[in-house]
Design an enzyme around this catalytic site. Structure first.
Site, PDB file in Angstrom:
ATOM      1  NE  ARG A  34      -2.345  -1.261   3.520  1.00 26.10           N
ATOM      2  CZ  ARG A  34      -1.827  -0.451   4.430  1.00 26.10           C
ATOM      3  NH1 ARG A  34      -1.932   0.865   4.303  1.00 26.10           N
ATOM      4  NH2 ARG A  34      -1.228  -0.931   5.496  1.00 26.10           N
ATOM      5  CE1 TYR A  46       1.461  -7.107  -3.596  1.00 26.74           C
ATOM      6  CE2 TYR A  46       0.707  -5.501  -1.991  1.00 26.74           C
ATOM      7  CZ  TYR A  46       1.233  -6.742  -2.278  1.00 26.74           C
ATOM      8  OH  TYR A  46       1.521  -7.609  -1.267  1.00 26.74           O
ATOM      9  CE  LYS A  90      -7.117  -3.630   5.056  1.00 28.18           C
ATOM     10  NZ  LYS A  90      -5.882  -4.288   4.997  1.00 28.18           N
ATOM     11  NE  ARG A 111      -0.004  -8.773   2.285  1.00 30.41           N
ATOM     12  CZ  ARG A 111      -0.579  -8.379   3.419  1.00 30.41           C
ATOM     13  NH1 ARG A 111      -1.694  -8.941   3.843  1.00 30.41           N
ATOM     14  NH2 ARG A 111      -0.028  -7.434   4.154  1.00 30.41           N
ATOM     15  CG  ASP A 124      -7.521  -7.296   6.539  1.00 30.54           C
ATOM     16  OD1 ASP A 124      -6.585  -7.104   7.344  1.00 30.54           O
ATOM     17  OD2 ASP A 124      -7.700  -6.580   5.544  1.00 30.54           O
ATOM     18  CG  ASN A 143       3.072  -6.490   1.848  1.00 32.07           C
ATOM     19  OD1 ASN A 143       2.408  -7.058   2.732  1.00 32.07           O
ATOM     20  ND2 ASN A 143       2.530  -5.608   1.027  1.00 32.07           N
ATOM     21  CB  SER A 196      -0.868  -3.593   7.791  1.00 36.29           C
ATOM     22  OG  SER A 196      -2.012  -2.839   7.501  1.00 36.29           O
ATOM     23  CB  ALA A 197       2.404  -7.133   8.359  1.00 31.68           C
ATOM     24  CB  CYS A 198       0.473  -6.397  13.724  1.00 25.36           C
ATOM     25  SG  CYS A 198       1.667  -5.094  13.344  1.00 25.36           S
ATOM     26  CG  HIS A 232      -7.213  -3.147   9.745  1.00 25.47           C
ATOM     27  ND1 HIS A 232      -5.910  -2.730   9.898  1.00 25.47           N
ATOM     28  CD2 HIS A 232      -7.175  -4.184   8.869  1.00 25.47           C
ATOM     29  CE1 HIS A 232      -5.117  -3.479   9.138  1.00 25.47           C
ATOM     30  NE2 HIS A 232      -5.853  -4.370   8.517  1.00 25.47           N
ATOM     31  CE  LYS A 292      -5.702  -7.160  10.335  1.00 27.94           C
ATOM     32  NZ  LYS A 292      -4.328  -6.648  10.363  1.00 27.94           N
ATOM     33  CB  THR A 293      -3.874 -13.860   8.624  1.00 30.29           C
ATOM     34  OG1 THR A 293      -4.296 -12.738   7.842  1.00 30.29           O
ATOM     35  CG2 THR A 293      -4.174 -15.146   7.868  1.00 30.29           C
TER      36      THR A 293
END
Ligand code: GTP
Ligand code: SPV
Ligand code: MN
Length: 588
Positions: A75, A203, A212, A373, A281, A371, A254-256, A232, A258-259
């Protein structure tokens, strides 16, 4: 201009597409229907044109590989704009531009931009069919990659037209690849017009406009007007051995994590416990008639971080990405296999990295972009909660705010009450990650993990959160967590991943009135006996204490760092939150 085989009778859709066709001048218009046949046709076309590479179909059935332009891998917050009528409506945490000015600029860029190309018309539904919270968007794009990803990430085609009927209130999304020059990259939102224009990127969150752009930036703007929350957040359900299900929503930047948290497999010690994924997300949440907060996942797939995914860290994810998955910016071997840092097993002797350059285990560069994916349908997840299709959503008992912090923030604590919890979420700091361009590793305030995603003035957003309390009779308890605290040698203090179940167990026990806690200046923290460490190898009660340490010196510094946000929002910061800060200072 030829509109092609239009597949809707909605006049508002048709006339807007007509207008955009006139602007972008594509050679052809393809109206997507979301069918399997269409998927096969477009996939074959994408392989032929080199947009996708077919992976080894024995090993990776239905899986394909994509490389984005090396200048276009995350992003771009500096090119993201909220074009509200006044600058104050967007607030100082957002880039703002006058809507008329932005329309002129982006229409100039889009004019004739699809000459010689195909415009795809993507009707998509965000949320389960029949849900009052569900929303329809139409995305127009000249990227076949976007079509194939939107097909996974949303309910594309018929369900969208069915939900929309003859109404005009769909989100209008225009996406043009242009020449991927970063100087001509803009992600612009026009909340008043329910419109998004994205140009110059191919992207992820920049171009999958349902995610988003609609579900969070436009979504949060609509949510304030309509009395709900667009967040989020992951949504998960915890099922106890007795069959009791408790649902939790958690906001991590982001990237902390969640998934990973959303599809966690509990450790052996928690026999009979099960974690179900509702979403990984985004959560749309609204008070129900019974006074509880109900959440839906507007998405239908996962656009997840690849590096670090393996059978130990996230076995459900490893299972689900084995088929029907698009991999973006990982490593590729000559025999159609993929590789990334942190995958199980040894690395290949040689392969191509995310840029397409030769890579060997001796290379200094990363093989997969940090990053990189996967895009995969949620039906592939063995832990997918059946409730994900429930139009009413799931009742939320706890809200968790998390950050990626090497210091200061303990593993877990519970806020004293709703307003205190809003303050804790609002002041959350986190280290920036590879999910956005620039600033990696720097700590910044990321209120409710929404700094890059709030579609209006952040002060008004806090006020909206505070106000939600009035519409709830069963108020979710609010918690803070940090999986990323480090010791003085730079090692994580907490093993994380499946062991996060121990934290989750304490949280749901608190919600159900079954666990003790000790009062501290920050909030309620578990005492030694309240926290289950049984069956952990190489982890002692002393180590938990270290992860839970509250240092007054660190917190003095933290409160000063909150000033950055306080100054930014000086005109609009609700006084309730300023008061919460005074109380924290007094307690410390
Ligand atoms: P977005 O998709 O960008 O919103 O990210 P996300 O919040 O879903 O993050 P994700 O779960 O994909 O995790 C991001 C990174 O954090 C991955 O490299 C994970 O391996 C790592 N991670 C996730 N959970 C933990 C944890 O509990 N401990 C540690 N140390 N790392 C974790
Ligand atoms: C994030 O950055 O929070 C993501 C990935 O989930 S993206 O879709 O690119 O926004
Ligand atoms: Mn995200």
């Amino acid at each position: 201009m030829n509109l092609g085989n239009c597949n809707t009778s909605n006049e508002a859709v048709k006339s807007w597409v007509q207008e955009m066709v006139h602007l972008c001048q594509p050679d052809q218009v393809h109206w997507c229907d979301g069918s399997e046949a269409e998927k096969q046709l477009l996939t074959a076309e994408a392989v032929k044109s080199g947009v996708l590479v077919e992976l080894n179909q024995q090993k990776w059935p239905g899986c394909y590989y994509h490389r984005s332009n090396p200048n276009d891998v995350a992003r771009v917050e500096q090119c993201t704009f909220i074009c509200t009528p006044t600058k104050d409506d967007a607030g100082l945490t957002n880039n703002w531009c006058d809507p008329d000015e932005m329309y002129v600029k982006l229409h100039d860029l889009a004019r004739g931009a699809m000459k010689g190309r195909t415009m795809y018309v993507i009707p998509y539904l965000m949320g389960p069919p029949g849900s009052k919270l569900a929303k329809v968007g139409i995305e127009l794009t000249d990227s076949i990659y976007v079509v194939l990803n939107m097909r996974i990430m949303t309910r594309m085609g018929l369900p969208a037209y069915e939900h929309l009927g003859l109404r005009r209130d769909f989100n209008r999304g225009l996406h043009c690849l242009l020449d991927l020059n970063p100087d001509r990259r803009f992600i612009a939102h026009f909340p008043k017009d329910n419109t998004i224009i994205s140009v110059g990127s191919g992207y992820g969150g920049n171009v999958l406009l349902g995610k988003k752009c609609l579900a969070l930036r436009i979504g949060s703007y609509l949510a304030r007007q309509e009395g709900w929350l667009a967040e989020h957040m992951l949504i998960l359900g915890v099922e106890s051995p007795e069959g009791e299900k408790t649902f939790v929503a958690a906001a991590f930047p982001s990237a902390c994590g969640k998934t990973n948290f959303a599809m966690m497999v509990p450790p052996k010690h928690f026999a009979g416990w099960k974690v179900w994924t509702v979403g990984d997300d985004i959560a749309w949440m609204k008070p129900g008639a019974d006074g509880r907060l109900y959440a839906i996942n507007p998405e239908a797939g996962y656009f997840g971080v690849v590096p670090g995914t393996n059978t130990k860290s996230n076995p459900n994810a490893m299972h689900m990405i084995r088929r029907d998955t698009i991999f973006t910016n990982v490593g590729l071997t000559a025999d159609g296999d993929v590789w990334w840092e942190g995958m199980d097993g040894p690395p290949p002797g040689e392969c191509l990295d995310w840029r397409g350059e030769k890579w060997t285990p001796a290379s200094k560069e990363k093989c997969a972009h940090p990053n990189s994916r996967f895009t995969t349908p949620m039906q592939n997840n063995p832990a997918m909660a059946p409730e994900v299709e429930d139009p009413n959503g799931v009742p939320i008992s706890a809200i968790i705010f998390g950050g990626r912090r090497a210091t200061t923030l303990p593993l877990v604590f519970q806020a004293f009450n709703w307003i205190h919890g809003v303050y804790v979420g609002a002041m959350m700091g986190s280290e920036m990650t590879a999910a956005a361009v620039g600033g990696r590793g720097q700590v910044r305030r990321d209120p409710m993990a929404m700094l890059p995603f709030c579609g209006y003035n952040m002060g008004d957003y806090f006020r909206h959160w505070i106000r939600m309390r009035k519409h709830l009779r069963h108020i979710p308890r609010i918690f803070a967590v940090n999986w990323f605290r480090k010791d003085k040698d730079g090692n994580f203090l907490w093993p994380g991943f499946s062991d996060n179940m121990r934290v989750l167990k304490w949280i749901i026990d608190r919600c159900n009135g079954r666990a003790g806690a000790e009062e501290t200046p920050l909030g309620w923290v578990p005492r030694a006996g309240d926290f289950d460490l049984a069956g952990m190898e190489n982890f002692s009660a002393e180590q938990l204490d270290e992860a839970q340490t509250i240092s007054v010196d660190e917190w003095k510094k933290e409160i000063l760092e909150e000033n950055e946000l306080m100054f930014h929002l000086h005109d609009s910061m609700p006084k309730e939150l300023i008061f919460q800060r005074e109380l924290l200072v007094a307690r410390l």
